[in-house]
Each structure stands twice: as structure tokens, then as C-alpha cells.
Design a protein around this motif. Sequence first.
Motif, mmCIF file in Angstrom:
data_model
loop_
_atom_site.group_PDB
_atom_site.id
_atom_site.type_symbol
_atom_site.label_atom_id
_atom_site.label_comp_id
_atom_site.label_asym_id
_atom_site.label_seq_id
_atom_site.Cartn_x
_atom_site.Cartn_y
_atom_site.Cartn_z
ATOM 1 N N ALA A 174 0.828 -1.204 0.000
ATOM 2 C CA ALA A 174 0.000 0.000 0.000
ATOM 3 C C ALA A 174 0.862 1.253 0.000
ATOM 4 C CB ALA A 174 -0.925 0.001 1.212
ATOM 5 N N LEU A 175 0.245 2.343 -0.442
ATOM 6 C CA LEU A 175 0.888 3.652 -0.388
ATOM 7 C C LEU A 175 0.303 4.474 0.750
ATOM 8 C CD1 LEU A 175 1.022 4.868 -4.118
ATOM 9 C CD2 LEU A 175 2.937 4.104 -2.695
ATOM 10 N N SER A 176 1.161 5.143 1.479
ATOM 11 C CA SER A 176 0.746 6.161 2.433
ATOM 12 C C SER A 176 1.312 7.474 1.920
ATOM 13 C CB SER A 176 1.270 5.850 3.835
ATOM 14 O OG SER A 176 0.948 6.896 4.726
ATOM 15 N N LEU A 177 0.445 8.403 1.551
ATOM 16 C CA LEU A 177 0.884 9.666 0.975
ATOM 17 C C LEU A 177 1.204 10.645 2.098
ATOM 18 C CD1 LEU A 177 -1.712 9.964 -1.929
ATOM 19 C CD2 LEU A 177 0.637 9.086 -2.034
ATOM 20 N N ALA A 178 2.491 10.860 2.304
ATOM 21 C CA ALA A 178 2.948 11.718 3.402
ATOM 22 C C ALA A 178 2.575 13.168 3.150
ATOM 23 C CB ALA A 178 4.456 11.597 3.565
ATOM 24 N N VAL A 215 -4.381 2.868 -0.801
ATOM 25 C CA VAL A 215 -3.733 4.140 -0.526
ATOM 26 C C VAL A 215 -4.413 4.828 0.647
ATOM 27 C CG1 VAL A 215 -5.205 5.324 -2.230
ATOM 28 C CG2 VAL A 215 -3.016 6.351 -1.559
ATOM 29 N N SER A 216 -3.606 5.467 1.489
ATOM 30 C CA SER A 216 -4.127 6.313 2.562
ATOM 31 C C SER A 216 -3.344 7.619 2.550
ATOM 32 C CB SER A 216 -4.014 5.624 3.925
ATOM 33 O OG SER A 216 -2.659 5.516 4.317
ATOM 34 N N VAL A 217 -3.845 8.593 3.308
ATOM 35 C CA VAL A 217 -3.272 9.940 3.268
ATOM 36 C C VAL A 217 -2.950 10.418 4.682
ATOM 37 C CG1 VAL A 217 -3.717 12.360 2.683
ATOM 38 C CG2 VAL A 217 -4.485 10.530 1.142
ATOM 39 N N GLU A 218 -1.749 10.952 4.851
ATOM 40 C CA GLU A 218 -1.363 11.611 6.098
ATOM 41 C C GLU A 218 -1.915 13.029 6.053
ATOM 42 O OE1 GLU A 218 2.889 11.400 7.425
ATOM 43 O OE2 GLU A 218 2.721 13.559 7.117
ATOM 44 N N LEU A 219 -2.870 13.333 6.946
ATOM 45 C CA LEU A 219 -3.614 14.577 6.806
ATOM 46 C C LEU A 219 -3.506 15.517 7.998
ATOM 47 C CD1 LEU A 219 -5.621 16.130 4.972
ATOM 48 C CD2 LEU A 219 -7.471 14.974 6.212
#
Length: 377
Positions: A174-178, A215-219
Motif C-alpha cells: 500500500a501507499l501512504s501519501l505523506a 492508498v491512505s493519506v497523512e492529513l
Amino acid sequence: MKNDSHAISGALMGRPHPPVLGVIIGVTPGETDADLEYAKAVRAQELGVQTLTDVTTNDDTRLRERVLDSLDIVFGTVPTYEIHRRITRRGEDARSAVLTVLDGQARQGVDFVTIHASGTLAMAERIKDSTRAIPVTSRGGAMMAEVSLRSGRENPYLENFDDILGICRDSGMALSLAGTYRPGSIADALDATHLEEVDHQAELVRRAHERGVKVSVELVNHVPLDLIPVYCELGRTKLHGAPFGALGPTPTDIGIGYDDVVGAIGATTAARHDTSWITCVTAGEHCHMPTIDDMTQAVKYFQIALHAAGVSRHGDLGRDAKLSEARNRNDWAGMAHLAIHRGDAVALFDRLGYHEGQACTMCSGACPLVRARTALT
């Protein structure tokens, strides 16, 4: 959350699942080593933590290999550090560095990679003249800005994003979008720079979904308490349903030495408003490398925070009500059994020498629970 070649249970992330709790480990040369960081990983698993993020900054891969081989926990990395070294110290082509590192980690079984793909060259050029309190707080974000500014080319993650998606799709990684330009001060929350980056993250989420990539996002990061729900609404409306997460978050910047408490306060609000993953902040988050005890304390605080958020969100008072009923009886064994950290409660009550029906030392002979039982019988 699971790489296809990693033999673990995995974790469910995103609505309607409860927030996933994670901790950060990793080797900083001269400050810690692979054995100590592995001990943190073991303790984290024992405490019920669901994800580990390895932020090792040197070439030592022993920690990564050992965790992947021995622990049943979702494991992620921040490949930016190795990619930056390859480009700036070894002179490797940026495309080669990005794809070689990510493909290698996917083959190793890494479950997710945190990449700094949403900070563009144009943003890096503008950040030099920023009026922010802290222009760049992300370690990896500063590295990618440096790479882009030195070469005059676009962020190599962004230039090669389609190939990155192919690696992830083929492996299940998976991708974690920093948050490359996430706010490092509550004074910078919801500023134009971060709002622009959220738009870039949303576009990367859309592209990932088109390719079937998790994918998830660091928000949510350094954000005043009243703006945490605003950020969460931004995540719900802009990120195409992708899970979004928080580092902490940190709702005040002056809690030096108590950042674990500050982070747990922020985590309660963030989890209440649909944040899908929370990464613990330790007491000395902004001033020193955490010890294993620092990490343990932070996890316990954050677990309490997430439970409180769950009660508020879903209205399930059952466990709390049962503990209160046991308290009304001065049933110390019953209270310990229902406590969120049972071992700590047992140790405390044993040290105090309490037996069933006995009043505690707070009220002693004036205990209202004992008096009420006497009056009502």
C-alpha cells in the motif's frame, strides 16, 4: 493492509473500521540501534499496536528484515531516506533510485511505504519565501524538496508515479501519501501551502484507485483542536473515500516533554471525526529519541484516547458502565478485569493491598459507596 508476500494477519483500515493505532521505530545512528528498536517493535505488538513505521535513516536493514521475519504486525517504511542518499551521495539517477528501492521493499514484504509524492517542484521553489512559522517540518519532505531544487526537475516520486503504482499493484503493498508540507506549527494549520498539497494528494489517490492500489493519506498533524474536525471534513470530501490519518495530532505546540499527552488529546478529537489511522506521539517527540518506556507510555495514553473517541462516536457505554458497577461494589478484581490496561490495574491494586468491599484511600472511612450500601440495606 498487507503485502501479498508477508505472512501476517494484516489490518483493516478505513470507514467503518475503528482507527488503526501505529508507532514509529527506526535507527538513528549514534542515538539507537537495531536491537533496541526491535525491542520497541516487540513491545508494541504486545501492547496491541497494529502498525509499525520504520524511519531508519542509515543503510542498516537488519531491523526491517527482523521485524518482517518474526512479528505478526503490519510493517511500513519511509523509503525517502534511502532514495535521498542514493541520489545525493551516490549520484544515482532519480528514477532508478525510486524504483529500485520501492521494488526491493515490495519484494521483501513491506506492507506500506510512506512516500513524499505530493510536494511539487513549484511548491519547493515557493517554500523558500514562506512566512510559515516552520516552513518544512517533514524530514522526508525536506529531502525531496532538496532533490527537486538541486536538479530543477519535478519530484521524482511524482515523475514516476505510474511505475510506483505498478509495483504496488503487483505486490499488494500500500501507499501512504505523506504530508510533505504538513504544518509543523498550529500557526500554519490550514494555510494555503497545505491546502494545495491536499489537492495534489487527492489527485494521487484518484490515480491509485484507478490502478487498484491501496492508498491512505497523512492529513492531520499540528492543528488547533477546533480545526481538527475541519481537516477531517476536508479528508471526507476531497480524498475520494481514501482512509486518512494523523500523526498525533498535536493541538498545541508548547507541551514540550508532554507531547504524548498533547497528542492523545488531539487523537480523541481526530478519531471522533472519522480519522482511520493514528500514529502515537511520544513525550519527547520534538526534542529526543524515545525510549521503550516513552513509547509504552504513549501507546497507553493513545489507547485511552481512542476508546474515549469510540464511546463518543458509537455510544457504546457497556464496558465503562460495567466498570462503574464494579466500582460501586468496591470490587477491585472486577475493576482490574475491565480496565483498559489490566496488568497495570492489577499491579496497582496489589501494591495497595485492596480486597473486595474495601474503600480506597482517597475517601477511606468517608467512602460514599460504602455509606450508600449501608444506608440502603
